[in-house]
Design a protein around this motif. Structure first.
Motif, PDB file in Angstrom:
ATOM      1  N   VAL A 126       0.876  -1.172   0.000  1.00 56.06           N
ATOM      2  CA  VAL A 126       0.000   0.000   0.000  1.00 56.06           C
ATOM      3  C   VAL A 126       0.915   1.224   0.000  1.00 56.06           C
ATOM      4  N   VAL A 127       0.914   1.951  -1.123  1.00 54.19           N
ATOM      5  CA  VAL A 127       1.861   3.060  -1.285  1.00 54.19           C
ATOM      6  C   VAL A 127       1.144   4.347  -1.678  1.00 54.19           C
ATOM      7  N   GLY A 128       1.848   5.449  -1.503  1.00 50.25           N
ATOM      8  CA  GLY A 128       1.326   6.761  -1.865  1.00 50.25           C
ATOM      9  C   GLY A 128       2.032   7.819  -1.048  1.00 50.25           C
ATOM     10  N   LYS A 129       1.728   9.061  -1.335  1.00 54.02           N
ATOM     11  CA  LYS A 129       2.354  10.137  -0.570  1.00 54.02           C
ATOM     12  C   LYS A 129       1.667  10.261   0.794  1.00 54.02           C
TER      13      LYS A 129
ATOM     14  N   GLN B 168      -6.733 -14.713   0.338  1.00 54.46           N
ATOM     15  CA  GLN B 168      -6.211 -14.012   1.504  1.00 54.46           C
ATOM     16  C   GLN B 168      -5.254 -12.947   0.981  1.00 54.46           C
ATOM     17  N   ILE B 169      -5.509 -11.696   1.378  1.00 53.81           N
ATOM     18  CA  ILE B 169      -4.674 -10.588   0.922  1.00 53.81           C
ATOM     19  C   ILE B 169      -3.898 -10.062   2.121  1.00 53.81           C
ATOM     20  N   VAL B 170      -2.572 -10.080   1.989  1.00 52.21           N
ATOM     21  CA  VAL B 170      -1.693  -9.603   3.043  1.00 52.21           C
ATOM     22  C   VAL B 170      -1.208  -8.214   2.620  1.00 52.21           C
ATOM     23  N   PHE B 171      -1.707  -7.199   3.306  1.00 54.00           N
ATOM     24  CA  PHE B 171      -1.363  -5.815   2.970  1.00 54.00           C
ATOM     25  C   PHE B 171      -0.145  -5.362   3.765  1.00 54.00           C
ATOM     26  N   ARG B 172       0.711  -4.572   3.121  1.00 50.82           N
ATOM     27  CA  ARG B 172       1.855  -3.934   3.780  1.00 50.82           C
ATOM     28  C   ARG B 172       1.678  -2.429   3.615  1.00 50.82           C
ATOM     29  N   ASP B 173       1.131  -1.781   4.646  1.00 54.62           N
ATOM     30  CA  ASP B 173       0.941  -0.326   4.644  1.00 54.62           C
ATOM     31  C   ASP B 173       2.308   0.325   4.847  1.00 54.62           C
ATOM     32  N   THR B 174       2.688   1.225   3.962  1.00 56.50           N
ATOM     33  CA  THR B 174       4.026   1.821   4.005  1.00 56.50           C
ATOM     34  C   THR B 174       3.972   3.289   4.414  1.00 56.50           C
ATOM     35  N   PRO B 175       5.102   3.817   4.872  1.00 55.66           N
ATOM     36  CA  PRO B 175       5.167   5.256   5.138  1.00 55.66           C
ATOM     37  C   PRO B 175       4.924   6.049   3.844  1.00 55.66           C
TER      38      PRO B 175
ATOM     39  N   ALA C 237       6.433  -7.243  -3.102  1.00 57.41           N
ATOM     40  CA  ALA C 237       4.999  -7.532  -3.137  1.00 57.41           C
ATOM     41  C   ALA C 237       4.594  -8.229  -4.436  1.00 57.41           C
ATOM     42  N   ASP C 238       3.428  -8.847  -4.394  1.00 53.58           N
ATOM     43  CA  ASP C 238       2.845  -9.460  -5.593  1.00 53.58           C
ATOM     44  C   ASP C 238       2.043  -8.441  -6.392  1.00 53.58           C
ATOM     45  N   ALA C 239       1.502  -7.453  -5.693  1.00 49.56           N
ATOM     46  CA  ALA C 239       0.703  -6.405  -6.324  1.00 49.56           C
ATOM     47  C   ALA C 239       0.863  -5.140  -5.485  1.00 49.56           C
ATOM     48  N   ALA C 240       0.403  -4.031  -6.030  1.00 52.85           N
ATOM     49  CA  ALA C 240       0.490  -2.761  -5.300  1.00 52.85           C
ATOM     50  C   ALA C 240      -0.859  -2.056  -5.340  1.00 52.85           C
ATOM     51  N   LEU C 241      -1.160  -1.390  -4.238  1.00 57.08           N
ATOM     52  CA  LEU C 241      -2.333  -0.536  -4.134  1.00 57.08           C
ATOM     53  C   LEU C 241      -1.806   0.881  -3.966  1.00 57.08           C
ATOM     54  N   TRP C 242      -1.948   1.691  -5.008  1.00 53.21           N
ATOM     55  CA  TRP C 242      -1.480   3.071  -4.974  1.00 53.21           C
ATOM     56  C   TRP C 242      -2.662   3.942  -4.562  1.00 53.21           C
ATOM     57  N   VAL C 243      -2.560   4.552  -3.385  1.00 49.60           N
ATOM     58  CA  VAL C 243      -3.626   5.386  -2.860  1.00 49.60           C
ATOM     59  C   VAL C 243      -3.272   6.846  -3.126  1.00 49.60           C
ATOM     60  N   VAL C 244      -4.204   7.561  -3.765  1.00 49.03           N
ATOM     61  CA  VAL C 244      -4.006   8.982  -4.053  1.00 49.03           C
ATOM     62  C   VAL C 244      -5.191   9.769  -3.497  1.00 49.03           C
ATOM     63  N   ASP C 245      -4.942  11.026  -3.150  1.00 52.14           N
ATOM     64  CA  ASP C 245      -6.011  11.939  -2.738  1.00 52.14           C
ATOM     65  C   ASP C 245      -6.527  12.585  -4.012  1.00 52.14           C
ATOM     66  N   VAL C 246      -7.614  12.055  -4.546  1.00 51.91           N
ATOM     67  CA  VAL C 246      -8.130  12.498  -5.839  1.00 51.91           C
ATOM     68  C   VAL C 246      -8.716  13.909  -5.775  1.00 51.91           C
ATOM     69  N   SER C 247      -8.920  14.435  -4.569  1.00 51.03           N
ATOM     70  CA  SER C 247      -9.478  15.777  -4.461  1.00 51.03           C
ATOM     71  C   SER C 247      -8.432  16.856  -4.727  1.00 51.03           C
ATOM     72  N   ARG C 248      -7.182  16.444  -4.835  1.00 51.47           N
ATOM     73  CA  ARG C 248      -6.092  17.391  -5.097  1.00 51.47           C
ATOM     74  C   ARG C 248      -5.362  17.013  -6.381  1.00 51.47           C
ATOM     75  N   PRO C 249      -4.794  18.000  -7.086  1.00 55.31           N
ATOM     76  CA  PRO C 249      -4.020  17.681  -8.291  1.00 55.31           C
ATOM     77  C   PRO C 249      -2.776  16.864  -7.925  1.00 55.31           C
ATOM     78  N   HIS C 250      -2.271  16.089  -8.873  1.00 54.74           N
ATOM     79  CA  HIS C 250      -1.072  15.287  -8.593  1.00 54.74           C
ATOM     80  C   HIS C 250       0.140  16.204  -8.395  1.00 54.74           C
ATOM     81  N   THR C 251       1.138  15.665  -7.702  1.00 51.49           N
ATOM     82  CA  THR C 251       2.342  16.415  -7.363  1.00 51.49           C
ATOM     83  C   THR C 251       3.579  15.641  -7.815  1.00 51.49           C
ATOM     84  N   ASP C 252       4.746  16.221  -7.567  1.00 49.64           N
ATOM     85  CA  ASP C 252       5.999  15.530  -7.878  1.00 49.64           C
ATOM     86  C   ASP C 252       6.139  14.254  -7.060  1.00 49.64           C
TER      87      ASP C 252
END
Length: 191
Positions: free
Chosen positions: A10-13, A54-61, A85-100
């Protein structure tokens, strides 16, 4: 029907709702949530048992431009979790424009393989209607051919549909954790 099991990074800013989303998915509070940045300092494990998987999530900083050695270590932890990881979940705050910072995540996931990524366009309730199409297109350009879905972590909206997108990305195999009540490796004190 075959059983699937795998690890999802689980990744994102910072402050996009990664920990809140993982807590909603797991159904337990395993990761601290706060409006303050950098409350997740190491990868946190959370397990979701769903029909047939069974999904094993790794929440990251949160991935950010570090200003200290601690910040650099946290970002390194996030980037090191992705290839494991086998897969990634990219979480973004869609209410704001993307950043660097979003672009940095995108570059790391591109090397990982966008075909193994699901993008959670989180905080959909804060997205003004006139930006729905343009934000979807923005993140779609940065993550093609990832699957994308609008979510609202606080209420669990579209969680079931998100899981349905993740399960096919996992390899076939037995559950990593046989105890159906196991949901994290965190101690009560850590939680």
């Amino acid at each position: 029907m075959s059983f699937r099991c795998g690890v999802v990074a689980v990744v994102g800013k910072p402050n996009v709702g990664k920990s809140t989303l993982m807590n909603a998915i797991v159904g337990q509070k395993v990761a601290i949530t706060s409006s303050r940045s950098q409350t997740t300092r190491k990868a946190i494990l959370g397990v979701a048992n769903v029909p047939g998987a069974q999904i094993v999530f790794r929440d990251t900083p949160g991935i950010h431009d570090p200003k200290s050695r601690l910040g650099k270590a946290m970002v390194d932890t996030a980037f090191q979790t992705i290839p494991e990881a086998d897969a990634a979940l990219w979480v973004v705050d869609v209410s704001r424009p993307h950043t660097d910072e979003d672009k940095r995540v995108s570059q790391a996931l591109q090397q990982f393989g966008f075909d193994r990524v699901v993008v959670a366009l989180n905080k959909m309730d804060r997205l003004r209607p006139e930006y729905v199409e343009s934000r979807f297109a923005e993140y779609g350009e940065m993550s093609a051919p990832s699957k994308m879905i609008y979510t609202k972590a606080l209420t669990g909206e579209n969680i079931k549909e998100l899981l349905e997108l993740l399960v096919p990305l996992l390899p076939e195999g037995d559950a990593m954790y046989e105890d159906p009540d196991f949901f994290t490796d965190q101690t009560m004190r850590q939680m």
